[in-house]
Structure formats: C-alpha cells, structure tokens
Design an enzyme around this catalytic site. Structure first.
Site, PDB file in Angstrom:
ATOM      1  N   GLU A 193       0.832  -1.217   0.000  1.00 49.98           N
ATOM      2  CA  GLU A 193       0.000   0.000   0.000  1.00 49.98           C
ATOM      3  C   GLU A 193       0.862   1.261   0.000  1.00 49.98           C
ATOM      4  O   GLU A 193       0.768   2.112   0.888  1.00 49.98           O
ATOM      5  CB  GLU A 193      -0.973  -0.021   1.184  1.00 49.98           C
ATOM      6  N   GLU A 388      -5.344  -8.446  -1.114  1.00 45.77           N
ATOM      7  CA  GLU A 388      -6.057  -8.230   0.154  1.00 45.77           C
ATOM      8  C   GLU A 388      -7.499  -7.900  -0.148  1.00 45.77           C
ATOM      9  O   GLU A 388      -7.772  -7.081  -1.035  1.00 45.77           O
ATOM     10  CB  GLU A 388      -5.482  -7.054   0.948  1.00 45.77           C
TER      11      GLU A 388
END
Ligand code: BG6
Length: 490
Positions: A193, A388
């Site tokens: 991220e 995810e």
C-alpha cells in the site's frame, strides 16, 4: 441457491494474505530488532472517523514504546505466535487447498537496525524454513518486502525514508533475501500500500509528524515516497538479475472513488481523486511521474530531490504485475462538508446511500471490485493480483465451539463473483488472497477482536488466550471454492 458460475483460469492463485508484523509475534526473539510496528498501540475506542487518533503517533509515544516491554498495549508484539506455530497453520492452509500464501519478511529479523554489515542468520533461517514448509505443502510463497515494518532505528536516526542512504540499506536487505530464497520464492511485492504515506506516515515511511515543521511535512513525505519508488525499481532490477523468471509486483490500496452524482464538478473531483490514488502505481508501471504531480509540486513549491540516474532507474525497472488491496469504495462530493461521512482504516469520504457498512464503518461494495479490476486493467494492461480483501468482524464462538460466520461467506461469495465477472469481461487476474486468512492483529487499532480469518485464533485484544486454532464455517466453504476453481460458490 442458483449462484452464477464463473470460469476462473487454470492455475489461478487462490490463497490468503498475512503480514509478518501482525501475526508472527516473537517481537524480540532470535536477534530481531524493533520495528515501527512494535510501537503501534491498542486503540479499542477511537472514533473510526478520527483518522489522526487511529493512526497518529508522537515522538513521545515512540519513546514510551521503546521503554516498554508490554505486549498487551503493543498488540503486534504478540500477534498470533505464527513464528512458533506456522507448521500447524500451513497444514490448515493446505487442507483448504491454498495455492499461495502472502507473507512478508520483517527487515528487522534480517538486519535488526538496518545498518548491520552481516545479516542475522537466525532470521534468515526462519524464513527459509517457512518457505520450505510452504513448498512442501504445494503452497507458492508470495512475499512482501516492506509491509509496515521498517527498522525503528532508521525511523529515529535516518528520518525514516527521507534520507537517501535508506535506499541502499533496503537494497542490501533485498539482495540478501533474493540470494537466500532463490529457488524458493517466485512472486514478490515491494511496498505494501505504497499510497498510504500521507494517511499514516509513521508505519509506511517512519516519519513521526511532530518531529518536523508542519509546513515541511508534505515535501518530506513526497521525498520519502520518491525514495521508495527508486528502491522499488532497484529491487525489481536486482530480482530480475538474481532470480531469473521471478516476478515483481507493486501494491496499491485501490480506494476507488465515485462521484456523488453526475454534476460535472463531482465527476471531475472523483476523476482527480482517483488519479491521485493511481499515481503511485503509474510510476511503478509506466516508469515516470505523471505530469499532474510535477505540476502540483511546482504550484506548491515542493522540492523533491532526484538523485543522478533516478529517472532512468524508474524507467528501466518497471513491475511485472499490479497487485492491490480492495476493501471499500469512497464517494467524492463538492459539498462534502455538509454530508454524512464514513471511514475505513484507509480513508474517509462521503457516505454512499446504496452501500452497507461494516461494524468498523467500512463500505462494502462487491461491484466496486469488478469496476476496479476493469479500470486497472484498462489502464495498465498488466496481470492483476488481488492480494487483500476481506471483512473484519467480531465472531461469536458457540457453546459447541463452532463459529458460524455466514456473513463472511456472503461477503466472499459476492466479491469472488465480482472477480469472475471481471475475468469474463477480459481482465487478466492472477490470483486472490483474502486478507487475514487466519485471524491476526489489526493494523490500525491492534485489536484481535476485529477478525478476518477462515481460521479462528483464541487470543483476545490483550494477547491472552490459548492461541488454539479453530476452523470457522467459512473454512469449508472456501475449501470448496478452491477445489472447484471458483465454480461452486453456493
Ligand atoms: C490493509 C493493510 O490496509 O488493511 C493490512 O495492508 C491491514 O496490513 C488491512 O491489516 C486491514 O486493516 P485493519 O486495520 O482492519 O487491520
């Protein structure tokens, strides 16, 4: 029940995802150094809309963490004891039929402060054992090199990722692990991220905001993430050199934003918001900064220092695939101030009246996943990997020990249908690894009670419990999904 059947490609990588700092525990064993993750505190009562309260940290709090041995307050220090129990956990993943498991390597197990000349053999051995144990069970490792767990020493003494030397220190770590795990690991990710740098700078780039002048913070963060882009490109270069055939992915939080309505100003705002999210992957895929960011810097007098050759490094070593996390969608509105807000651990935005929210206020949007996949594929034309996705919720253990998590099954059914539909629409998807496939400690609030797994772990928020593993109802459901390669979602 009549769920539509989708055709997933042969060899689709079904599995699950974890991060070392949220599951391993053993925070100070076998020579491991302290990482930024070991400083994050248990925050059960923060208002999820209060972003700073959720993620903020002060210099004083870092000092306190360094002087404390508490594993109750600092939940990532206990995790779920994966460090000692991974064999049993892998048995369960194998039983579910996992083709892959996403894990990360803690930099601090290999180079405890980041500065050591020689790596810590015990740390290297641990991951070698782990990868061998995975391979033995037919599970392909998918390894993140940097998942919110940089050495605390570098955060304290090198201003996190601000100092250029950190690129070299990180590359030393990368070369060490590439050399050691050649033949064991084919799929790698650089920075988890990477777009989270402004949302939580301490966990991502080791920046403690109150150590710097407020007016300089934006520039500092841009410099840090620039250094990460260069590090990501160099890591890709050395991976390709050291492990021929291995593949590197970038990793983006896909915070898809819709316009509140078709008002042209809302359309434009949503477009720009999405562009800001894309820019991180744009650089890693296209190998250059988009012009809107450079213009922004000029307008706001932000000076980011490029080292000699940076532009060429970015251009020459782009990623092989694009991975992303997907939890929620957001809404942009020119009238945001007057509107009801929702949140997540990732962003806050205007409430979407068509979507339900989780107990933690995250907007659930399976259709958004189909949208995100099509959109990302049209932009990048690279294979996509959803590394995810999942539902954090409080699970109830029944008197007979069972955990009936039908809500989780429903969540996954809808999201997997969305992936199937995107594949039908021509999108190249490599795999799907639901987050926290075994319950683990929450990144944002350090809660154990916010559970994502197919496997329940008997640990409470303070780290007390037997650490016993138990299959939830969703365990058998996901097993069947994998066994039928996504054909049976009933
Ligand atoms: C992602 C992170 O943002 O979200 C994970 O990569 C994190 O580390 C996951 O755990 C879920 O967030 P949380 O705060 O519920 O753990």
């Amino acid at each position: 029940m009549g769920v539509k059947q989708y055709q997933f490609p042969e060899g689709f990588l079904w599995g699950g995802a974890t991060a070392a700092n949220q599951c391993e525990g053993a925070w100070n064993e076998d020579g491991k150094g302290m990482s930024v993750a070991d400083c994050s505190t248990y925050k059960p009562n923060v208002d999820p809309k209060d972003y700073v309260a959720q993620h903020g940290i002060t210099g004083k709090q870092v000092e306190e963490a360094m002087n404390s041995d508490s594993t109750e307050l600092y939940g990532k220090r206990h995790g779920i004891d994966f460090y000692h129990r991974y064999e049993g956990d892998l048995d369960l993943f194998q039983e579910m039929g996992f083709k892959t498991l996403r894990v990360s390597i803690q930099w601090t197990r290999i180079y405890p402060t980041g500065l050591e000349e020689e790596p810590n053999e015990k740390g290297l051995q641990f991951y070698e054992n782990l990868f061998r144990a995975m391979k033995k069970r037919g599970i392909e490792p998918l390894v993140t090199l940097h998942h919110y767990e940089m050495p605390l020493y570098l955060a304290n003494h090198y201003d996190g990722w601000y100092r250029r030397e950190v690129i070299d220190l990180f590359i030393k770590f990368c070369k060490t692990v590439f050399a050691r795990y050649k033949g064991l690991v084919k799929y790698w990710l650089t920075f988890n991220e990477i777009d989270s740098v402004f949302r939580h700078p301490f966990t991502t780039i080791g920046i403690v905001p109150d150590r710097y002048p407020k007016e300089k913070l934006e520039e500092i963060i841009y410099q840090c993430v620039h250094n990460q882009f260069v590090a990501s490109a160099l890591a890709t270069k050395y991976l390709h050199q050291l492990i021929p055939g291995a593949q590197m992915g970038c990793m983006l939080t896909r915070t898809l934003t819709y316009p509140e309505n078709c008002h042209p100003q809302n359309m434009l705002l949503a477009l720009k918001t999405n562009r800001e999210n894309f820019y991180y992957a744009d650089i890693q895929v296209f190998g250059e900064y988009p012009r809107h960011i450079l213009n922004d810097w000029k307008r706001n007098n932000i000076q980011v220092e490029f080292g000699p050759g940076d532009e060429e490094i970015l251009k020459c070593h782009t990623v092989d695939f694009v991975s992303f996390s997907y939890y929620m969608t957001m809404v942009a509105s020119i009238d945001a101030e007057k509107k009801e807000k929702v949140c997540g651990n990732l962003a806050t935005g205007v409430k979407n009246p068509y979507l339900d929210v989780t107990e933690w206020g995250w907007q659930v949007d399976p259709t958004g996943l189909q949208y995100a996949l099509i959109d990302l594929y049209d932009r990048y034309r690279k294979p996509l990997f959803i590394v995810e996705n999942g539902l954090g919720s409080k699970d109830q253990v029944e008197a007979d020990g069972s955990i009936i998590d039908d809500y989780r099954i429903e969540y996954f059914r809808q999201h997997i249908e969305a992936i199937g539909a995107a594949i039908e629409d021509g999108v190249d998807v490599m795999g799907y690894t639901p987050w926290g496939c075994i319950d683990l400690v929450s990144m944002s609030t350090c809660q154990m009670s916010k559970r994502y797994g197919f496997i329940y772990v008997d640990v409470d928020d303070l780290g007390h419990g037997t650490y016993e593993r138990r299959k939830k109802k969703s365990f058998d459901w996901y097993k069947k999904v994998i066994a039928t390669n996504g054909a049976d979602l009933d």
